[in-house]
Design a protein around this motif. Structure first.
Motif, mmCIF file in Angstrom:
data_model
loop_
_atom_site.group_PDB
_atom_site.id
_atom_site.type_symbol
_atom_site.label_atom_id
_atom_site.label_comp_id
_atom_site.label_asym_id
_atom_site.label_seq_id
_atom_site.Cartn_x
_atom_site.Cartn_y
_atom_site.Cartn_z
ATOM 1 N N ALA A 48 0.761 -0.938 -0.346
ATOM 2 C CA ALA A 48 -0.600 -0.141 -0.098
ATOM 3 C C ALA A 48 0.621 1.487 -0.167
ATOM 4 O O ALA A 48 0.648 2.189 -0.725
ATOM 5 C CB ALA A 48 -1.126 -0.256 1.271
ATOM 6 N N SER A 49 1.440 1.286 1.299
ATOM 7 C CA SER A 49 2.828 2.530 0.891
ATOM 8 C C SER A 49 3.355 3.156 -0.841
ATOM 9 O O SER A 49 3.496 3.922 -0.840
ATOM 10 C CB SER A 49 3.629 2.226 2.407
ATOM 11 O OG SER A 49 4.704 2.704 1.678
ATOM 12 N N ALA A 51 2.560 2.080 -2.926
ATOM 13 C CA ALA A 51 1.233 2.450 -4.372
ATOM 14 C C ALA A 51 1.476 3.864 -3.527
ATOM 15 O O ALA A 51 -0.766 4.453 -4.249
ATOM 16 C CB ALA A 51 0.383 1.745 -4.000
ATOM 17 N N SER A 52 1.437 4.650 -2.308
ATOM 18 C CA SER A 52 1.421 5.859 -1.796
ATOM 19 C C SER A 52 -0.118 5.731 -1.681
ATOM 20 O O SER A 52 -1.045 6.629 -1.476
ATOM 21 C CB SER A 52 1.146 7.335 -2.883
ATOM 22 O OG SER A 52 2.594 6.673 -3.682
ATOM 23 N N THR A 53 -0.665 4.828 -0.870
ATOM 24 C CA THR A 53 -1.549 4.691 0.006
ATOM 25 C C THR A 53 -1.563 4.335 1.636
ATOM 26 O O THR A 53 -0.437 4.432 1.556
ATOM 27 C CB THR A 53 -3.138 4.264 -0.568
ATOM 28 O OG1 THR A 53 -3.901 4.416 0.410
ATOM 29 C CG2 THR A 53 -2.507 2.861 -0.872
ATOM 30 N N GLN A 54 -2.294 3.819 2.484
ATOM 31 C CA GLN A 54 -1.595 3.382 4.083
ATOM 32 C C GLN A 54 -3.215 2.303 4.403
ATOM 33 O O GLN A 54 -4.148 2.422 3.247
ATOM 34 C CB GLN A 54 -1.988 4.759 4.423
ATOM 35 C CG GLN A 54 -1.035 5.982 4.624
ATOM 36 C CD GLN A 54 -1.413 6.544 6.085
ATOM 37 O OE1 GLN A 54 -2.113 6.940 6.670
ATOM 38 N NE2 GLN A 54 -0.097 6.959 6.396
ATOM 39 N N LEU A 55 -1.978 1.424 4.377
ATOM 40 C CA LEU A 55 -3.062 -0.013 5.081
ATOM 41 C C LEU A 55 -2.341 -0.021 6.372
ATOM 42 O O LEU A 55 -0.926 0.174 6.883
ATOM 43 C CB LEU A 55 -2.885 -0.744 4.532
ATOM 44 C CG LEU A 55 -3.894 -2.313 4.458
ATOM 45 C CD1 LEU A 55 -5.011 -1.986 4.747
ATOM 46 C CD2 LEU A 55 -3.175 -3.362 4.400
#
Length: 144
Positions: A48-49, A51-55
């Motif tokens: 996720a990181s 892909a420039s997102t957070q989980l």
């Protein structure tokens, strides 16, 4: 996790007494100690990181023992879509670490026509995971 998130009946959720990293290590060690192979350890939070997102911390483990899985896949090659076994270690937003195990037994019997006697090898997995994370197995809330 969204308020509408549901847990399918094939998923067994256990609550860990340990932090995320210790839980992950203990689960992997317990599986290997019982002769299982960890085929993959996927860090979904890292993906996720990237892909420039957070989980939240989330690791998907694909594991199994070819002695148990091979007869199932030999009985129905399509059943390979359900194997290897899967467990996810994840940390809830409010802190608790959980281990979800996807029990494929009912699906293999119902949808793939696998003899239930062959899926009996999966029955020990929840107990093994519970022991690894020190879950209180006498508390029904610790199981689902």
């Amino acid at each position: 996790m969204t308020p509408a998130a549901r847990t399918p009946s094939a998923v067994i959720t256990l609550h860990s007494s340990f932090d995320f990293e210790v839980t992950l290590t203990r689960v992997k060690q317990a599986l290997m100690k019982r002769g299982m192979t960890i085929f993959a350890d996927i860090d979904q939070a890292a993906a996720a990181s990237a892909a420039s997102t957070q989980l939240r911390p989330t690791r998907l483990l694909l594991f199994g023992n070819p002695k148990g899985g091979t007869p199932i896949m030999d009985g129905n090659p399509h059943a390979a879509l359900e194997l290897p076994l899967r467990a996810v270690v994840w940390q809830a937003v409010d802190g608790p670490v959980q281990v979800d195990y996807l029990d494929p037994s009912a699906t293999l019997v119902e949808h793939y026509g696998i003899d239930a006697a062959l899926t009996g090898v999966f029955a020990a997995v929840p107990s093994l995971l519970a022991q690894a994370i020190d879950a209180d197995r006498t508390d029904p809330a610790a199981w689902r």
